[in-house]
Design an enzyme around this catalytic site. Sequence first.
Site, mmCIF file in Angstrom:
data_model
loop_
_atom_site.group_PDB
_atom_site.id
_atom_site.type_symbol
_atom_site.label_atom_id
_atom_site.label_comp_id
_atom_site.label_asym_id
_atom_site.label_seq_id
_atom_site.Cartn_x
_atom_site.Cartn_y
_atom_site.Cartn_z
ATOM 1 N N LYS A 275 0.843 -1.204 0.000
ATOM 2 C CA LYS A 275 0.000 0.000 0.000
ATOM 3 C C LYS A 275 0.880 1.256 0.000
ATOM 4 O O LYS A 275 2.081 1.191 0.301
ATOM 5 C CB LYS A 275 -0.919 -0.019 1.226
ATOM 6 C CG LYS A 275 -0.197 -0.051 2.578
ATOM 7 C CD LYS A 275 -1.166 -0.424 3.714
ATOM 8 C CE LYS A 275 -0.454 -0.452 5.056
ATOM 9 N NZ LYS A 275 -1.317 -0.975 6.124
ATOM 10 N N ARG B 56 -11.154 -0.153 14.429
ATOM 11 C CA ARG B 56 -11.112 0.540 13.136
ATOM 12 C C ARG B 56 -12.229 0.041 12.234
ATOM 13 O O ARG B 56 -13.224 0.730 12.055
ATOM 14 C CB ARG B 56 -9.727 0.343 12.521
ATOM 15 C CG ARG B 56 -9.438 1.214 11.339
ATOM 16 C CD ARG B 56 -7.967 1.286 10.981
ATOM 17 N NE ARG B 56 -7.404 0.014 10.548
ATOM 18 C CZ ARG B 56 -6.123 -0.148 10.190
ATOM 19 N NH1 ARG B 56 -5.290 0.891 10.204
ATOM 20 N NH2 ARG B 56 -5.658 -1.329 9.826
ATOM 21 N N HIS C 51 -6.638 -7.559 12.986
ATOM 22 C CA HIS C 51 -5.425 -6.722 12.988
ATOM 23 C C HIS C 51 -5.156 -6.302 14.432
ATOM 24 O O HIS C 51 -6.060 -5.805 15.107
ATOM 25 C CB HIS C 51 -5.676 -5.505 12.098
ATOM 26 C CG HIS C 51 -4.449 -4.694 11.808
ATOM 27 N ND1 HIS C 51 -3.289 -5.231 11.314
ATOM 28 C CD2 HIS C 51 -4.217 -3.363 11.926
ATOM 29 C CE1 HIS C 51 -2.384 -4.267 11.144
ATOM 30 N NE2 HIS C 51 -2.921 -3.130 11.511
ATOM 31 N N ARG D 286 0.500 -10.953 6.546
ATOM 32 C CA ARG D 286 0.457 -9.699 5.782
ATOM 33 C C ARG D 286 1.709 -8.918 6.140
ATOM 34 O O ARG D 286 1.750 -8.202 7.128
ATOM 35 C CB ARG D 286 -0.803 -8.896 6.152
ATOM 36 C CG ARG D 286 -2.098 -9.682 6.065
ATOM 37 C CD ARG D 286 -3.320 -8.822 6.404
ATOM 38 N NE ARG D 286 -3.284 -8.213 7.721
ATOM 39 C CZ ARG D 286 -3.816 -8.741 8.824
ATOM 40 N NH1 ARG D 286 -4.456 -9.897 8.770
ATOM 41 N NH2 ARG D 286 -3.733 -8.101 9.974
ATOM 42 N N TYR E 58 14.554 31.533 5.591
ATOM 43 C CA TYR E 58 13.363 32.288 6.007
ATOM 44 C C TYR E 58 13.378 32.573 7.505
ATOM 45 O O TYR E 58 13.700 31.704 8.313
ATOM 46 C CB TYR E 58 12.098 31.499 5.672
ATOM 47 C CG TYR E 58 11.846 31.383 4.188
ATOM 48 C CD1 TYR E 58 11.572 32.519 3.431
ATOM 49 C CD2 TYR E 58 11.890 30.156 3.553
ATOM 50 C CE1 TYR E 58 11.333 32.419 2.058
ATOM 51 C CE2 TYR E 58 11.653 30.039 2.196
ATOM 52 C CZ TYR E 58 11.375 31.181 1.450
ATOM 53 O OH TYR E 58 11.145 31.080 0.100
ATOM 54 N N CYS F 58 13.376 24.955 3.466
ATOM 55 C CA CYS F 58 12.464 25.614 2.521
ATOM 56 C C CYS F 58 11.634 24.555 1.778
ATOM 57 O O CYS F 58 11.792 23.363 2.002
ATOM 58 C CB CYS F 58 13.241 26.443 1.509
ATOM 59 S SG CYS F 58 14.438 27.587 2.210
ATOM 60 N N MET F 59 10.773 25.020 0.880
ATOM 61 C CA MET F 59 9.938 24.079 0.128
ATOM 62 C C MET F 59 10.792 23.154 -0.746
ATOM 63 O O MET F 59 10.510 21.958 -0.852
ATOM 64 C CB MET F 59 8.930 24.835 -0.751
ATOM 65 C CG MET F 59 7.906 23.936 -1.418
ATOM 66 S SD MET F 59 6.788 24.814 -2.514
ATOM 67 C CE MET F 59 5.808 25.758 -1.355
ATOM 68 N N ASP F 60 11.860 23.695 -1.318
ATOM 69 C CA ASP F 60 12.637 22.938 -2.313
ATOM 70 C C ASP F 60 14.135 22.899 -2.042
ATOM 71 O O ASP F 60 14.880 22.303 -2.818
ATOM 72 C CB ASP F 60 12.445 23.562 -3.702
ATOM 73 C CG ASP F 60 11.029 24.044 -3.914
ATOM 74 O OD1 ASP F 60 10.130 23.193 -3.945
ATOM 75 O OD2 ASP F 60 10.818 25.269 -3.982
#
Length: 374
Positions: free
Chosen positions: A40, A140, A171, A224, A269, A315-317
């Site tokens: 998953k 759940r 589970h 699993r 920043y 930062c973002m990048d």
Amino acid sequence: MVVGVHRPTQLVIDRQALRENIQAEVNRLDDGCELFMVVKANGYGHGAVQVAQAAKDAGASGFCVAILDEALELRAAGFNEPILILGVTAPADAPLMAREKISATVAATDWLIDADRYLALAKEGQPLRVHLGLDTGMGRIGFRTPTSLQAGIDFMGSNADHFLFEGIFTHFSTADDPDDTYFKKQLANWQKLVGSLTKRPRYVHVSNSATSLWHAACNDNLVRFGVAGYGLNPSGTAIAEPYRLQPAMSLTSELVHCKELQPGDSVSYGATYTAQQAEWVGTVPIGYADGYERRLQGFHVLVDGQACEIIGRVCMDQLMVRLPKEYHRGTKVTLVGQDGDATISLQDIADYCGTIHYEIACGFTSRLPRYYLN
Ligand SMILES: *Cc1c(COP(=O)(O)O)cnc(C)c1O
């Protein structure tokens, strides 16, 4: 999001590590017990199709996913093995699952009643494969009482042209906890519910990685297997692993810029970091948009086998690191993995962020290319 193939930042996945982790578990299982690899969330960030292939090569006989789209991705890639969707799918998609031989987790009889209508309309010609989920304490999804469980089984029995009762499972919520008090309580609930069955389906299963590693006696005939296959200890550091798990994922980049700061110069920043003396600073092209969290300010990366602190805000990048000396643009940076004698694990990052390695691994975004070794 586009994949950043023109940027020197990438996740590197070692397929040999995946195969060896999975093979080690397959070898430990009792005769007649199968392993379905849990792929998953894009194989916990490692790439679902690549992981599925490595798992198949290592002896996995099927797969688990969380949602229907993930199952369809495997079918489109040519995998014909059993696939179990662990979450609840819309009843309207029952015909699609039946056609693709994808097994559904069913948590309540009203779901079966709704799905039955769609299956009757669609006339797929083959039944939907069903694993009944039992809620024994996870809270759940799933049936919680023998009466409700029997109602579900009876409904499938009287609509056998639409439903194949293929499996039953639960589970555990604390299988990775050194204290097994709650685990035992859940196990007793499970035994009571399963004990009420008059006929056992093909698959009877309870084990995620932690259960199979540390409570293998209750595995029954299917495991699993998820996080441990990726080489990560499900408990973090709380319980020792019974065999060596090899982390399959590393994350590397390069310095794209290097400069010397003077005392009083600030970085990033908010100017939260100010140099106290002259020092070399490198810029690394990765940021929180890649899933490298903003909370990692103050953590470190490896350059030339040495830990280098992340200074200023992530930062973002991009992010900046303090270097022990001048390094050339293009110098390798290791954010996860080994460089010389030093290692940074996903667990180290998770500890720093106050979370678990699962969240870090599947948090790496699609902008990071995945490259495969071995
Ligand atoms: C995710 C999941 C697993 C796999 O768990 P790991 O801890 O990664 O082994 C197994 N079963 C269910 C129901 C799950 O949701």
